[in-house]
Motif scaffolding. Sequence first.
Motif, PDB file in Angstrom:
ATOM      1  N   LEU A   6     -15.975   3.494   7.872  1.00  0.00           N
ATOM      2  CA  LEU A   6     -16.381   3.384   6.468  1.00  0.00           C
ATOM      3  C   LEU A   6     -15.270   3.903   5.559  1.00  0.00           C
ATOM      4  N   ASN A   7     -14.698   5.019   5.917  1.00  0.00           N
ATOM      5  CA  ASN A   7     -13.598   5.584   5.128  1.00  0.00           C
ATOM      6  C   ASN A   7     -12.427   4.616   5.011  1.00  0.00           C
ATOM      7  N   ARG A   8     -12.068   4.045   6.180  1.00  0.00           N
ATOM      8  CA  ARG A   8     -10.934   3.108   6.165  1.00  0.00           C
ATOM      9  C   ARG A   8     -11.250   1.898   5.276  1.00  0.00           C
ATOM     10  N   ARG A   9     -12.492   1.418   5.405  1.00  0.00           N
ATOM     11  CA  ARG A   9     -12.909   0.237   4.628  1.00  0.00           C
ATOM     12  C   ARG A   9     -12.818   0.534   3.121  1.00  0.00           C
ATOM     13  N   ILE A  10     -13.243   1.755   2.776  1.00  0.00           N
ATOM     14  CA  ILE A  10     -13.204   2.132   1.360  1.00  0.00           C
ATOM     15  C   ILE A  10     -11.758   2.206   0.857  1.00  0.00           C
ATOM     16  N   VAL A  11     -10.875   2.776   1.663  1.00  0.00           N
ATOM     17  CA  VAL A  11      -9.456   2.855   1.275  1.00  0.00           C
ATOM     18  C   VAL A  11      -8.898   1.453   1.054  1.00  0.00           C
ATOM     19  N   ASP A  12      -9.248   0.531   2.013  1.00  0.00           N
ATOM     20  CA  ASP A  12      -8.773  -0.863   1.881  1.00  0.00           C
ATOM     21  C   ASP A  12      -9.270  -1.497   0.575  1.00  0.00           C
ATOM     22  N   GLU A  14     -10.231  -0.110  -2.150  1.00  0.00           N
ATOM     23  CA  GLU A  14      -9.604   0.457  -3.349  1.00  0.00           C
ATOM     24  C   GLU A  14      -8.185  -0.072  -3.528  1.00  0.00           C
ATOM     25  N   ARG A  15      -7.464  -0.164  -2.396  1.00  0.00           N
ATOM     26  CA  ARG A  15      -6.084  -0.639  -2.508  1.00  0.00           C
ATOM     27  C   ARG A  15      -6.066  -2.097  -2.966  1.00  0.00           C
ATOM     28  N   GLU A  16      -6.901  -2.946  -2.319  1.00  0.00           N
ATOM     29  CA  GLU A  16      -6.938  -4.378  -2.690  1.00  0.00           C
ATOM     30  C   GLU A  16      -7.319  -4.541  -4.169  1.00  0.00           C
ATOM     31  N   THR A  17      -8.297  -3.729  -4.594  1.00  0.00           N
ATOM     32  CA  THR A  17      -8.743  -3.855  -5.986  1.00  0.00           C
ATOM     33  C   THR A  17      -7.619  -3.459  -6.950  1.00  0.00           C
ATOM     34  N   ALA A  18      -6.926  -2.375  -6.608  1.00  0.00           N
ATOM     35  CA  ALA A  18      -5.833  -1.930  -7.482  1.00  0.00           C
ATOM     36  C   ALA A  18      -4.742  -2.984  -7.547  1.00  0.00           C
ATOM     37  N   ASP A  19      -4.381  -3.576  -6.376  1.00  0.00           N
ATOM     38  CA  ASP A  19      -3.349  -4.631  -6.345  1.00  0.00           C
ATOM     39  C   ASP A  19      -3.771  -5.819  -7.222  1.00  0.00           C
ATOM     40  N   ALA A  20      -5.027  -6.255  -7.018  1.00  0.00           N
ATOM     41  CA  ALA A  20      -5.495  -7.439  -7.764  1.00  0.00           C
ATOM     42  C   ALA A  20      -5.514  -7.156  -9.263  1.00  0.00           C
ATOM     43  N   ALA A  21      -5.966  -5.959  -9.645  1.00  0.00           N
ATOM     44  CA  ALA A  21      -6.071  -5.645 -11.071  1.00  0.00           C
ATOM     45  C   ALA A  21      -4.699  -5.654 -11.731  1.00  0.00           C
ATOM     46  N   ARG A  22      -3.687  -5.206 -10.984  1.00  0.00           N
ATOM     47  CA  ARG A  22      -2.338  -5.177 -11.535  1.00  0.00           C
ATOM     48  C   ARG A  22      -1.824  -6.598 -11.816  1.00  0.00           C
ATOM     49  N   GLU A  23      -2.205  -7.515 -10.928  1.00  0.00           N
ATOM     50  CA  GLU A  23      -1.756  -8.915 -11.081  1.00  0.00           C
ATOM     51  C   GLU A  23      -2.435  -9.614 -12.260  1.00  0.00           C
ATOM     52  N   ALA A  75     -13.058   3.470 -12.905  1.00  0.00           N
ATOM     53  CA  ALA A  75     -12.051   4.051 -13.787  1.00  0.00           C
ATOM     54  C   ALA A  75     -10.814   3.171 -13.830  1.00  0.00           C
ATOM     55  N   LEU A  76     -10.422   2.719 -12.614  1.00  0.00           N
ATOM     56  CA  LEU A  76      -9.236   1.869 -12.521  1.00  0.00           C
ATOM     57  C   LEU A  76      -9.402   0.578 -13.324  1.00  0.00           C
ATOM     58  N   LEU A  77     -10.589  -0.049 -13.171  1.00  0.00           N
ATOM     59  CA  LEU A  77     -10.822  -1.309 -13.881  1.00  0.00           C
ATOM     60  C   LEU A  77     -10.908  -1.059 -15.394  1.00  0.00           C
ATOM     61  N   ASP A  78     -11.487   0.058 -15.785  1.00  0.00           N
ATOM     62  CA  ASP A  78     -11.583   0.364 -17.220  1.00  0.00           C
ATOM     63  C   ASP A  78     -10.193   0.528 -17.836  1.00  0.00           C
ATOM     64  N   THR A  79      -9.327   1.237 -17.099  1.00  0.00           N
ATOM     65  CA  THR A  79      -7.974   1.440 -17.613  1.00  0.00           C
ATOM     66  C   THR A  79      -7.266   0.101 -17.796  1.00  0.00           C
TER      67      THR A  79
END
Length: 353
Positions: A6-12, A14-23, A75-79
């Motif tokens: 579960l922890n690993r899945r959550i890290v993944d 979050e990372r995927e979401t951050a990458d996509a949001a940046r694009e 928070a990330l998406l709001d920013t």
Amino acid sequence: MNLDELNRRIVDIERETADAAREITLVDSLRSLDSSVLGKTGSLGLLIANIKEYPPDQRGQVGKLVNEAKGRINALLDTRMAELQSVASAVDDAQAREFDPTLPPPPKPMGSIHPVTAVQWEIERLFERMGFTVEAGPEMESEYHNFEALNIPASHPARDMQDTFWLTNGCVLRTHTSPVQHRAMKKFGAPLRVIAPGRCFRYETIDASHENTFHQVEGLMIDRDIGLPHLIAMAKTLLTEVMRRKVKLRVRPGFFPFVEPGIEIDMNCEICGGKKCPTCKQSGWVEILPAGMVHPNVLRAGGIDPDEWSGFAFGLGLTRLAMMKFGIRDIRVLNSGDLRPIVAPVRVAGPIL
Ligand code: PHE
């Protein structure tokens, strides 16, 4: 899924979401990313829905993990949303600054005066200068005005010269503007100078040079000692003025029951310059101005004494003259409502106003 997984899945996630949001550069795309992660069936949404599947003693920990992840992703998406919105409003501001409300509006495609109307107005001005008044008559005429008053009795074969639209009320669509001759004589008496432009109708098969609806200008001048030379001089002035050049005229005898003598005044063909073409029926000449000296019977019917007064009348083919002036080869465009074929007519003689 155990807690490690579960922890690993959550890290993944979050990372995927951050990458996509940046694009992402569009506000709407960021909203769909939000729902594809946090929505009920989104990647993190599913983990939240899954909490209840864990044994009761683990639920607290699992709930904490996923809810904290949810907080970080929010928070990330709001920013990112704030960034995108500030860019979008800067673009709006720039566009608003570019819009200058004091500038004139962009040009609209403009229509112009119909070629027949343009020539009609020109002729009206010309005749007004020569002391003529401009009269109008009804397009639906009585048989009397269209025929009898013009010396065309019911039995006369000349009625066959004009293919008439008969109406159920016994009237006709006028086949020519000549009925206005009678109306004007009754209205003004002699001496008299009028022209009467207007629409006429004949039961015709339509082709490039025939229409069932066309325009004429009737002319009538009654005074003492009026003769054919006045008529011919007037015809020359009229056609020279409209065509903006010296026209060549040809005068032939012609028969119309309401004139005696009757003549046909032809003008050399503008379309081919006299070289012979379909418009002039390969003759180099176009019939433009049937005319003659008003018949004594017509004067009498109009209440004018033929022993005291004489006059000339003509029935100018206005539609045909407009075609000549602007080089319009097909009469059908004039009533079509679509004048694009002649938006840039060959300017044979002068502008359309
Ligand atoms: N009314 C005639 C026609 O339409 C033309 C005309 C008018 C002839 C006046 C002579 C005099 O054919």
